[in-house]
Design an enzyme around this catalytic site. Structure first.
Site, PDB file in Angstrom:
ATOM      1  N   THR A  25       0.822  -1.209   0.000  1.00  0.00           N
ATOM      2  CA  THR A  25       0.000   0.000   0.000  1.00  0.00           C
ATOM      3  C   THR A  25       0.862   1.268   0.000  1.00  0.00           C
ATOM      4  O   THR A  25       0.458   2.279  -0.572  1.00  0.00           O
ATOM      5  CB  THR A  25      -0.934   0.021   1.225  1.00  0.00           C
ATOM      6  OG1 THR A  25      -0.148  -0.240   2.395  1.00  0.00           O
ATOM      7  CG2 THR A  25      -2.024  -1.032   1.097  1.00  0.00           C
ATOM      8  N   GLU A  88      -3.455  -5.572  -2.704  1.00  0.00           N
ATOM      9  CA  GLU A  88      -2.651  -4.576  -1.984  1.00  0.00           C
ATOM     10  C   GLU A  88      -2.320  -5.123  -0.603  1.00  0.00           C
ATOM     11  O   GLU A  88      -3.201  -5.510   0.165  1.00  0.00           O
ATOM     12  CB  GLU A  88      -3.432  -3.259  -1.836  1.00  0.00           C
ATOM     13  CG  GLU A  88      -3.544  -2.446  -3.116  1.00  0.00           C
ATOM     14  CD  GLU A  88      -2.276  -1.625  -3.425  1.00  0.00           C
ATOM     15  OE1 GLU A  88      -1.328  -1.653  -2.611  1.00  0.00           O
ATOM     16  OE2 GLU A  88      -2.254  -0.984  -4.488  1.00  0.00           O
ATOM     17  N   ASP A 140       7.212  -1.881  -5.618  1.00  0.00           N
ATOM     18  CA  ASP A 140       6.446  -2.762  -4.724  1.00  0.00           C
ATOM     19  C   ASP A 140       6.189  -4.130  -5.347  1.00  0.00           C
ATOM     20  O   ASP A 140       6.123  -4.248  -6.561  1.00  0.00           O
ATOM     21  CB  ASP A 140       5.124  -2.086  -4.307  1.00  0.00           C
ATOM     22  CG  ASP A 140       4.205  -1.727  -5.474  1.00  0.00           C
ATOM     23  OD1 ASP A 140       4.695  -1.241  -6.504  1.00  0.00           O
ATOM     24  OD2 ASP A 140       2.993  -1.946  -5.342  1.00  0.00           O
TER      25      ASP A 140
HETATM   26 ZN   LIG Z   1       1.623  -1.102  -6.681  1.00  0.00          ZN
END
Ligand SMILES: [Zn+2]
Length: 239
Positions: A25, A88, A140
């Site tokens: 996130t 997420e 990420d």
């Molecule tokens: Zn992402």
């Protein structure tokens, strides 16, 4: 638990999910992250959020196109949102104090992914991170994400290099072009800069490089051998 985000539309051309994309996130709190994913002005969302204690929050129905991938590329797919389920994972991310993912959270992710893999017959090499599909822009879920542990539980593909991979790896090391061709064969964007793709590849498949403080934009024998193993496995793997 069901919340609801209005940040979605229909999957284009009736596409079905064939990929799972994992994100963090990158916000200071769970609430801030969920608020943002539900704020119509943000124009971002995901199908699921996995909290630190492993609790699952559903934001968008799986048959809809959640807006999590942005400009991205994998194999010949550029509209990744139409072809994926976006998850997420709550973590402050590199901006707000990146930290290890708690065991309960990882267990929750594994359980969720196993269900999706079974339901949509998702191939192991189609469980990816945001940085894999958007290496120029994204980091990420990052180098602390335990991809190897997930693969042990049959979520995603992990590279276990054999002697033949080390042999072939020498060619990759001698010629950057061959290394790049193998990254493309595995699925990475051929148009993205080599150094960004290499960094993304290491973040996912060679996180020790980050731990050791080595330059993640530089290849070495082990990274070449892992890439070689992944390409080999991708060509032979059935699931
Ligand atoms: Zn992402």
């Amino acid at each position: 638990m069901k919340h609801g985000s209005t940040n979605f539309d229909d999957r284009h051309h009736g596409a079905k999910p064939s990929m799972i994309i994992l994100h963090y996130t990158g916000m200071q709190s769970t609430k801030a992250a969920i608020d943002r994913l539900c704020d119509p002005a943000s124009k971002v969302s995901a199908h699921y959020v996995v909290e630190e204690n492993g609790r699952l929050v559903s934001l968008v129905d799986e048959d809809k196109r959640a807006w999590h991938a942005g400009a991205s590329h994998w194999e010949n797919i550029v509209d990744v949102n139409s072809h994926s389920i976006g998850i997420e994972i709550v973590n402050p991310g590199h901006e707000f104090g990146y930290k290890e993912f708690p065991e309960k959270q990882i267990d929750g992710i594994i359980e969720l992914c196993l269900g999706l893999i079974q339901k949509y017959k998702i191939k192991s090499y189609h469980v990816l991170g945001h940085s894999d599909i958007a290496p120029r822009r994204k980091e990420d879920p990052g180098e602390l994400f335990p991809w190897e542990k997930l693969a042990e539980e049959f979520v995603g593909l992990w590279a276990t290099s054999r002697e033949m991979d080390f042999e072939a790896a020498k060619n990759l090391l001698n010629d950057k072009k061959i290394f790049q061709e193998n990254l493309t064969a595995f699925g990475y964007d051929p148009k993205a800069p080599f150094e960004s793709v290499l960094t993304a590849f290491h973040r996912h498949f060679y996180p020790e490089k980050f731990k050791k403080g080595e330059d993640p934009a530089k290849m070495d024998l082990l990274s070449a051998a892992r890439l070689q193993a992944l390409v080999r496995l991708k060509n032979t793997v059935k699931t």
